[in-house]
Design a protein around this motif. Structure first.
Motif, PDB file in Angstrom:
ATOM      1  N   ARG A   1       0.829  -1.207   0.000  1.00 42.61           N
ATOM      2  CA  ARG A   1       0.000   0.000   0.000  1.00 42.61           C
ATOM      3  C   ARG A   1       0.863   1.257   0.000  1.00 42.61           C
TER       4      ARG A   1
ATOM      5  N   GLN B   1       2.071   1.882  -3.455  1.00 44.32           N
ATOM      6  CA  GLN B   1       1.019   2.412  -4.321  1.00 44.32           C
ATOM      7  C   GLN B   1       0.805   3.899  -4.082  1.00 44.32           C
TER       8      GLN B   1
ATOM      9  N   ARG C   1      -1.283   3.917   8.459  1.00 47.51           N
ATOM     10  CA  ARG C   1      -0.767   2.548   8.384  1.00 47.51           C
ATOM     11  C   ARG C   1      -1.420   1.660   9.451  1.00 47.51           C
TER      12      ARG C   1
ATOM     13  N   PHE D   1      -4.883   0.776   8.465  1.00 41.58           N
ATOM     14  CA  PHE D   1      -4.869  -0.167   7.341  1.00 41.58           C
ATOM     15  C   PHE D   1      -4.518  -1.582   7.805  1.00 41.58           C
TER      16      PHE D   1
END
Length: 540
Positions: free
Chosen positions: A463, A466, A479, A482
């Protein structure tokens, strides 16, 4: 799969006996609570009103039937007790069928008893999977099969997951035919409804008993007959005990009630020549220390090391392990031991798998196959070692040797998850896909493609990459948001209850039950067919 480096085990001569911290034992008992509750629900069967209706009809429950069939005061090794727990929208305790191995007339027998208090004993996808698994265990260990039939057939809303495929309902009937052809007795007792495709169980069995007044057999039940022909017919008239013992000969023996039916099943089994139960190779001995201490040795935190040698000392006879390459590749322990007098080759992880660990284990498996010694895999593995140095050193090639040896070893294999069992480490230690005769987990064990912490970190890095490409940052707070649900999802899916509900393992057992579980498994294996090992190509 990804794994963190591990510290090699200490030299056994320098490894002191560990005390049993009470906090470890307390943490272990807490882990057992959900599993014990699920087991209680499975043993209870269907809802109370369904059980009451069942008994009003003069019928015994599935577990009462099994208890009466077994020799008095003998154990019953249940397979798949936790199957279907929490899987479907409605409760289906034990997947609606009780399966396991027990002694009938002094011989080990696989028993499969439909539980008509659970959705009328109808077959869900996991019911089918569970019965096929029971038949597989019977075939591998040369056990007769007893089918205590009381089922409404397929659960129609799930028909596409039950009916047409290779491992669906039809496989049950194929297995009956093939095991009968192998000389393994197939005995059925129809103690309730036996409808549609399920009618082939008593029709294909070697001998069949039916109970007057409650047992019925028909390919098309009264409702289907009415829908297809317009004729209204009672179940007893259509396919009751009188029809099938006087006119159709689908059933061979008439019983007045469940108790007589079970007596007749015992008599039928007694007519077939029964090989004696295989005795142990050596005089049985207790372990070096009692197995009751194991719970206190399992760390309360999964980040702490599991004391492999201390656990082994509480599982094997006399704590004696004839160790293979004891000073080499210390992150896997290999050696020959005995459990209740039955010889077994033991492989137990004591750290991450390196190339030399894989080669050592593969060589040990070769020796056991040459000598006809069964194998016991005790999983406590985060995976194979990763990194540039190890990839260049050919760890994939060396790991493949071990996977090859495990896959092609024709001696009986047993698998027990005592800690983590992750990724390719699960394969190398004889995970479900590699054909263990029986496979179980301890309540503290976990299994998934990788640990939840690793999965969250890996996906977090993906992630982050990205977002970086999009010119965004991935701060610590984002973070954490997530990664948290990923850790939670992995914890749920790696739990023993999740695995057992889906029949990825045959049972969840406690450490104190382990020696009895393994001893019965080794006795079954000793009496089963012997295979000849032919290894594939080991890439050198």
């Amino acid at each position: 799969m990804a794994a963190l480096p591990d510290t090699p085990a200490q030299d056994p001569e320098q490894e002191p006996a560990q005390a049993v911290p009470p906090d470890n034992a307390e943490a272990f008992r807490l882990q057992c609570a959900a599993i014990e509750e699920a087991a209680r629900l499975a043993a209870a069967g269907g809802p109370a009103e369904a059980v009451a209706r069942h008994k009003e009809r003069g019928k015994l429950t599935a577990r009462e039937r099994i208890s009466l069939l077994l020799d008095p005061a003998t154990p019953f090794l249940e397979i798949g007790r936790l199957a279907a727990h929490g899987v479907y929208d409605e409760p289906v305790p034990a997947a609606g069928i009780v399966t396991g191995v027990g002694s009938v007339g002094g011989r080990l027998v696989m028993i499969m008893a439909n539980d008509a208090t659970v959705k009328g004993g109808t077959y869900y996808p996991l019911t089918v999977k569970k019965q096929i698994r029971a038949q597989q265990v019977a075939r591998e260990n040369a056990l007769p099969c007893v089918y205590l039939v009381d089922s409404g057939g397929a659960f129609l809303p799930h028909q596409e997951d039950i009916f047409p495929d290779a491992h669906h309902f039809g496989a049950i009937f194929r297995n009956i035919a093939e095991m009968s052809a192998l000389g393994l007795p197939q005995i059925a007792a129809v103690m309730g409804s036996c409808t549609a495709g399920g009618a082939y169980i008593p029709a294909m069995a070697d001998e069949t008993v039916i109970v007057r007044g409650t047992g019925t057999i028909f390919l098309g039940g009264p409702q289907l007959v009415q829908a297809a022909t317009g004729v209204v017919v009672e179940a007893e008239t259509l396919g009751g005990a009188d029809v099938h013992t006087r006119r159709s000969a689908v059933a061979d023996h008439l019983a007045e009630d469940d108790v007589e039916a079970l007596f007749l099943v015992r008599a039928i089994l007694a007519r077939a020549p029964a090989p004696p139960l295989p005795g142990p190779d050596l005089p049985p001995e207790p372990p070096l220390s009692p197995a009751s201490e194991i719970a206190g040795l399992i760390p309360a935190s999964p980040r702490q090391r599991l004391p492999a040698r201390e656990i082994l000392a509480r599982l094997i006879d006399g704590g004696r392990l004839d160790e293979y390459r004891a000073r080499y590749a210390r992150t896997i322990i290999c050696g020959t031991a005995a459990i209740e007098g039955y010889r077994v080759g033991v492989l137990m992880n004591d750290g991450v798998l390196y190339a030399e660990s894989a080669q050592k284990a593969a060589n040990f498996i070769e020796l056991c196959c040459q000598r006809g010694v069964p194998l016991l895999f005790l999983h406590n593995i985060s995976g194979f070692m990763v990194g540039e140095e190890y990839e260049a050193g050919g760890i994939a090639r060396h790991g493949a040797k071990l996977v090859n040896a495990v896959a092609t070893a024709a001696v009986p294999k047993l698998s027990l998850l005592v800690g983590g069992s992750y990724g390719a480490g699960n394969y190398a230690m004889c995970g479900r896909a590699f054909g263990p005769r029986l496979m179980a987990m301890w309540p503290n064990a976990r299994t998934s493609v990788m640990g939840g912490e690793q999965a969250a970190t890996v996906l977090g890095l993906v992630r982050e990459g990205q977002l970086a490409k999009a010119g965004r940052t991935f701060d610590a707070e984002e973070r954490a948001r997530f990664e948290a649900p990923i850790r939670a999802a992995y914890e749920r899916s790696s739990h023993p209850l999740h695995a057992a509900a889906r029949l990825w393992v045959d049972a969840v057992i406690e450490p104190e039950e382990t020696r009895a579980f393994l001893a019965l498994a080794l006795a079954m294996a000793k009496g089963g067919p012997k295979g000849e090992t032919r290894f594939g190509v080991f890439r050198m």
